[in-house]
Write an enzyme that holds these catalytic residues in place. Sequence first.
Site, PDB file in Angstrom:
ATOM      1  CE  LYS A   1      46.491  76.595 -58.146  1.00  0.00           C
ATOM      2  NZ  LYS A   1      46.691  77.295 -59.383  1.00  0.00           N
TER       3      LYS A   1
ATOM      4  N   GLY B   1      39.008  84.388 -64.880  1.00  0.00           N
ATOM      5  CA  GLY B   1      39.101  83.317 -63.884  1.00  0.00           C
ATOM      6  C   GLY B   1      40.387  82.505 -63.982  1.00  0.00           C
TER       7      GLY B   1
ATOM      8  CE  LYS C   1      49.434  75.454 -61.473  1.00  0.00           C
ATOM      9  NZ  LYS C   1      49.122  76.475 -62.473  1.00  0.00           N
TER      10      LYS C   1
HETATM   11  N1  HSE Z   1      46.392  80.644 -61.591  1.00  0.00           N
HETATM   12  C1  HSE Z   1      46.624  79.368 -62.196  1.00  0.00           C
HETATM   13  C2  HSE Z   1      47.251  79.585 -63.556  1.00  0.00           C
HETATM   14  C3  HSE Z   1      45.338  78.622 -62.304  1.00  0.00           C
HETATM   15  O1  HSE Z   1      47.129  80.698 -64.068  1.00  0.00           O
HETATM   16  O2  HSE Z   1      47.863  78.672 -64.094  1.00  0.00           O
HETATM   17  C4  HSE Z   1      45.520  77.194 -62.754  1.00  0.00           C
HETATM   18  O3  HSE Z   1      46.311  76.462 -61.856  1.00  0.00           O
END
Ligand code: HSE
Length: 421
Positions: free
Chosen positions: A99, A181, A199
């Site tokens: 992104k 993760g 985004k």
């Molecule tokens: N770090 C991002 C989030 C991962 O927490 O949305 C997904 O794009």
Amino acid sequence: MSENKKLVIGLFGFGVVGEGLYKVLQQTTSLNGTIKKVCIKHPEKKRNAPDTLFTTEKEALLNDKDINVIVEVIDDAGAAFDIVQTALRNGKAVVSASKKMIAEHLPEILSLQKETGLPFLYESAACASIPVIRNLEEYYDNDLLHSIRAIVNGSTNFILTKILEDKLDFADALKLAQELGFAESDPKLDVEGYDAANKWTFLLTHAYGIVAPTSSILFNGIQNIQLNDARIARGRECEIKLVAQAKKLDDGGVAAFVLPQFVPQHDALAFVRQEYNGVVIESGFADKQFFYGKGAGSFPTASAVLSDISALRYDYKYEYKKLYYHEPSKLSSDFYLKVYISAADWSQLPKEELEWIDEWHSGQQRSYLGGVIHYSRLKDSDWWKQPGVSLILAPEAIIEPGELEQLRPVRTKASLEDILA
Ligand code: HSE
């Protein structure tokens, strides 16, 4: 690519998403696609896949004539863009989850797609498992798309849930998001709103044909939200969420920003908890629609990458309809926002910046005020992002210039002086 053509994949990255994709592909035999090679940066790491699959030489993928699809799920935006450029120029379709790279390079990526005629798909880059890009691209006409409100960052939503509902402290909640993760390797990107704003830039492209850098969007994260703000939210029957918003204004411009907001408990976004994301679209005749799904994590993100790979079987490409076939909309900076601001002391609150103040009180540790401010006053300053200051939007935060006077409270001069004192 014809429907029966085998997809031979070169994969860049074998972290949370890359490994998830590897496992998902092993269980999706119907796809007729296999990973031929995986390019990684750290060969010394132990991986759950045969050693022969891995290389550290990017050319081994980019120059391999058998590989017809490059999937790029790495963390480094600059390196990711180099891979995308070379892959497209070498005649390969590309699927990406980066992104930050897309937000930073969209104009060049648009040119590359025109130049090569090849697909570049990135459904997983926003809202992970929710097919928001394809829906915005294919389904909603520019004129009919009145507004979008969305939770687009899973980590901050997860952290807010853990702090405000499960009473974890910030550091523990962030650590958990990292362990699961969800978080970026630099978690500041999540916590301070950069990831959500990145985004939002390309979702605006698919929604309204707007191509604008992240710096042109007003945004903040959740770093300054106080527990006391949450108590106040509850008192108002609201939750606090980091909400990305875009709204078509009466003059045709689009108001767009990413800020924490008091979301009423009956609003669909209030139900979005943990690492889930949600998107509320308001469009002509259909009224409101709500999309909901996991916004971060290995398999949810890999599922969207898989869907993009699968779409390559029938040569699916984004047409950027709102940009190329409609009159693209423009970002507006002429609107007002209804805000709630708290700070350690009054001196941090530049009251004269507000159009009006209709609420104020002082507790033992913090001072609070609610009122209306012009968007540009926030865009052109950063006092409201300073440590100790927390700015949260009221529900229904956007006020159009034409609505301002009828909403302005009637006030005597004496009471105004009381506030400014
Ligand atoms: N770090 C991002 C989030 C991962 O927490 O949305 C997904 O794009």
